[in-house]
Design a protein around this motif. Structure first.
Motif, PDB file in Angstrom:
ATOM      1  N   ALA A  14     -40.964  10.570  24.613  1.00  0.00           N
ATOM      2  CA  ALA A  14     -40.302  10.279  23.338  1.00  0.00           C
ATOM      3  C   ALA A  14     -40.990  11.050  22.221  1.00  0.00           C
ATOM      4  O   ALA A  14     -42.017  11.718  22.431  1.00  0.00           O
ATOM      5  CB  ALA A  14     -40.342   8.771  23.048  1.00  0.00           C
ATOM      6  N   ALA A  15     -40.416  10.938  21.028  1.00  0.00           N
ATOM      7  CA  ALA A  15     -41.043  11.470  19.819  1.00  0.00           C
ATOM      8  C   ALA A  15     -41.542  10.297  18.983  1.00  0.00           C
ATOM      9  O   ALA A  15     -40.912   9.222  18.950  1.00  0.00           O
ATOM     10  CB  ALA A  15     -40.039  12.306  19.036  1.00  0.00           C
ATOM     11  N   TYR A  16     -42.665  10.489  18.314  1.00  0.00           N
ATOM     12  CA  TYR A  16     -43.295   9.410  17.538  1.00  0.00           C
ATOM     13  C   TYR A  16     -43.540   9.916  16.116  1.00  0.00           C
ATOM     14  O   TYR A  16     -44.080  11.009  15.909  1.00  0.00           O
ATOM     15  CB  TYR A  16     -44.602   8.981  18.194  1.00  0.00           C
ATOM     16  CG  TYR A  16     -44.399   8.452  19.607  1.00  0.00           C
ATOM     17  CD1 TYR A  16     -44.137   7.114  19.829  1.00  0.00           C
ATOM     18  CD2 TYR A  16     -44.434   9.313  20.699  1.00  0.00           C
ATOM     19  CE1 TYR A  16     -43.923   6.634  21.112  1.00  0.00           C
ATOM     20  CE2 TYR A  16     -44.217   8.847  21.992  1.00  0.00           C
ATOM     21  CZ  TYR A  16     -43.958   7.513  22.189  1.00  0.00           C
ATOM     22  OH  TYR A  16     -43.743   7.044  23.453  1.00  0.00           O
ATOM     23  N   ILE A  17     -43.166   9.082  15.164  1.00  0.00           N
ATOM     24  CA  ILE A  17     -43.276   9.437  13.750  1.00  0.00           C
ATOM     25  C   ILE A  17     -44.146   8.395  13.066  1.00  0.00           C
ATOM     26  O   ILE A  17     -43.873   7.188  13.155  1.00  0.00           O
ATOM     27  CB  ILE A  17     -41.880   9.467  13.090  1.00  0.00           C
ATOM     28  CG1 ILE A  17     -40.979  10.461  13.831  1.00  0.00           C
ATOM     29  CG2 ILE A  17     -41.983   9.818  11.611  1.00  0.00           C
ATOM     30  CD1 ILE A  17     -39.502  10.172  13.664  1.00  0.00           C
ATOM     31  N   HIS A  18     -45.192   8.853  12.393  1.00  0.00           N
ATOM     32  CA  HIS A  18     -46.056   7.883  11.704  1.00  0.00           C
ATOM     33  C   HIS A  18     -46.647   8.503  10.442  1.00  0.00           C
ATOM     34  O   HIS A  18     -46.675   9.728  10.287  1.00  0.00           O
ATOM     35  CB  HIS A  18     -47.166   7.366  12.631  1.00  0.00           C
ATOM     36  CG  HIS A  18     -47.972   8.417  13.319  1.00  0.00           C
ATOM     37  ND1 HIS A  18     -49.174   8.875  12.838  1.00  0.00           N
ATOM     38  CD2 HIS A  18     -47.756   9.095  14.480  1.00  0.00           C
ATOM     39  CE1 HIS A  18     -49.681   9.780  13.664  1.00  0.00           C
ATOM     40  NE2 HIS A  18     -48.836   9.936  14.672  1.00  0.00           N
TER      41      HIS A  18
END
Length: 399
Positions: free
Chosen positions: A162-166
């Motif tokens: 997945a892609a993770y945005i933080h």
């Protein structure tokens, strides 16, 4: 929108062929904490631990509470919450547009960074960062992109699944996983220094038991409870601590009645070292830990430390030895032991304190000053008073 916790390794990543054993301890500790908080899945991939809520109901999977727990697990240098997106640029833009405005409220400048662990992703890292920077500016036109010295950094990570945005990351507890470095016995008083010493050695992977010396009726039950409270504070990092309690009343009275006043503290500390060594042998701890800081008090000069350590039969770790009081206080505030430590309940070291303690003692003279004592009998009688209380972070959860 799905949100997860990402926990980033520190020095564990450098452990080479032994990394797996460190990871096993780390995952066990995280799962123990997760079990106490709610329903979470804890998994490891690419030197990052993912903590995923199994329910959208905060009463079943309280991600905020789990986040606070993750920050206190030794072995991580950074902990962050991240939104999960599909590995598709349209979905990454959508999730970023929904997730980031709240995270960026109150800031004026930002920068974007991207990292592709999956090199098959069609856009390169600078292109991904530019795309999400554009999304942020379209949603929050009052913000300004700034490459150096920005208020906050937004990160997009393209990983295997997945892609993770933080946005923003809190410091982890650092160190290495608790319990991977053997076992030590901490001499835990009611003061500021010894809880800090215990924390610092736990951070280096040393599993901690504690030993408290009391002197009833000269010390009170409240003083003992204060020490149990300090141990409870440390369990936020260690999970549980066994606190062993030994009475020094008869030893202190014998020292008072048979020894020169100037040597009272030194002789008492030598008894403490011997009893601590016996306790450590009983529990299988190869080392002792104290909160001594060089020169802080009369019993912590080089000569005094050498005189007391001669009564121990194993190494004594002193992690605070080179710290000044302000540095120790800073750490005690960070681990939330300071306010308890300064509560006005006496400990055994304040009983029969000499008016003019020896600061530069010679070991042979200290031993000569003990000659009026039946050391073996006093030690044996004191050791018979020992009892143990286990203090747990989560009372209803076995460790």
């Amino acid at each position: 929108m799905k949100e997860v916790i990402l926990c980033k390794y520190g020095e564990i990543i450098l452990k080479g062929a032994n990394k797996g054993s460190f990871e096993t301890i780390l995952m066990k500790e995280l799962r123990r904490r997760a079990k106490a908080i709610g329903k979470f899945t804890v998994r490891l991939a690419q030197s990052t631990v993912y903590i995923e809520p199994e329910s959208d109901d905060p009463f079943e999977s309280d991600i905020d509470a789990m986040y606070e727990q993750a920050k206190k697990v030794f072995g991580f240098v950074g902990v962050t919450k991240a939104a999960v997106a599909e590995k598709d640029m349209d979905d990454i833009r959508r999730v970023a547009g929904e997730y980031l405005p709240e995270k960026l409220s109150g800031v004026k400048t930002f920068r974007c960074e991207a990292k592709r662990s999956d090199k098959k992703f069609p856009l390169k890292s600078p292109e991904i960062a530019a795309e999400i920077g554009g999304v942020i500016l379209s949603k929050m036109p009052h913000l300004r992109a700034k490459m150096n010295g920005a208020d906050i950094t937004v990160r997009i990570e393209i990983r295997d699944h997945a892609a993770y945005i933080h946005a923003g990351q809190d410091s982890g507890a650092g160190g290495i996983p608790y319990g991977c470095g053997g076992k030590g016995l901490l001499l835990l008083s009611g003061g500021i220094d010894s809880p800090v010493a215990g924390f610092m050695m736990a951070k280096r992977g040393l599993k901690i038991d504690a030993l408290y010396f009391e002197s009833i009726p000269y010390t009170s039950e409240r003083a003992r409870e204060k020490v149990f409270t300090l141990a409870k504070k440390l369990t936020e990092y260690t999970g549980h601590i066994r606190v062993h309690v030994i009475s020094l009343t008869k030893i202190q009275e014998a020292i008072r009645d048979n020894c020169e006043e100037d040597y009272f503290t030194l002789i008492l500390r030598r008894f403490m070292m011997q009893l601590a060594s016996m306790t450590a042998e009983h529990i299988g701890a190869p080392v002792l830990i104290t909160g001594e800081s060089l020169g802080q008090v009369a019993s912590q000069t080089t000569a005094a430390i050498c005189s007391t350590e001669a009564a121990a039969d194993r190494p004594v770790f002193r992690p605070c030895i080179g710290l000044d009081k302000e540095e120790i206080i800073r750490i005690s505030r960070m681990i939330d032991t300071y306010d308890t430590s300064i509560e006005p309940y006496e400990d055994c070291c304040t009983v029969f304190t000499p008016r003019h303690p020896r600061t530069q003692p010679q070991l042979e003279k200290v031993i000569a000053a003990e000659e009026g004592l039946d050391r073996d009998a006093l030690i044996a009688e004191a050791f018979e008073t020992k009892f143990t209380v286990t203090v747990r972070q989560f009372e209803d959860l076995e460790f």
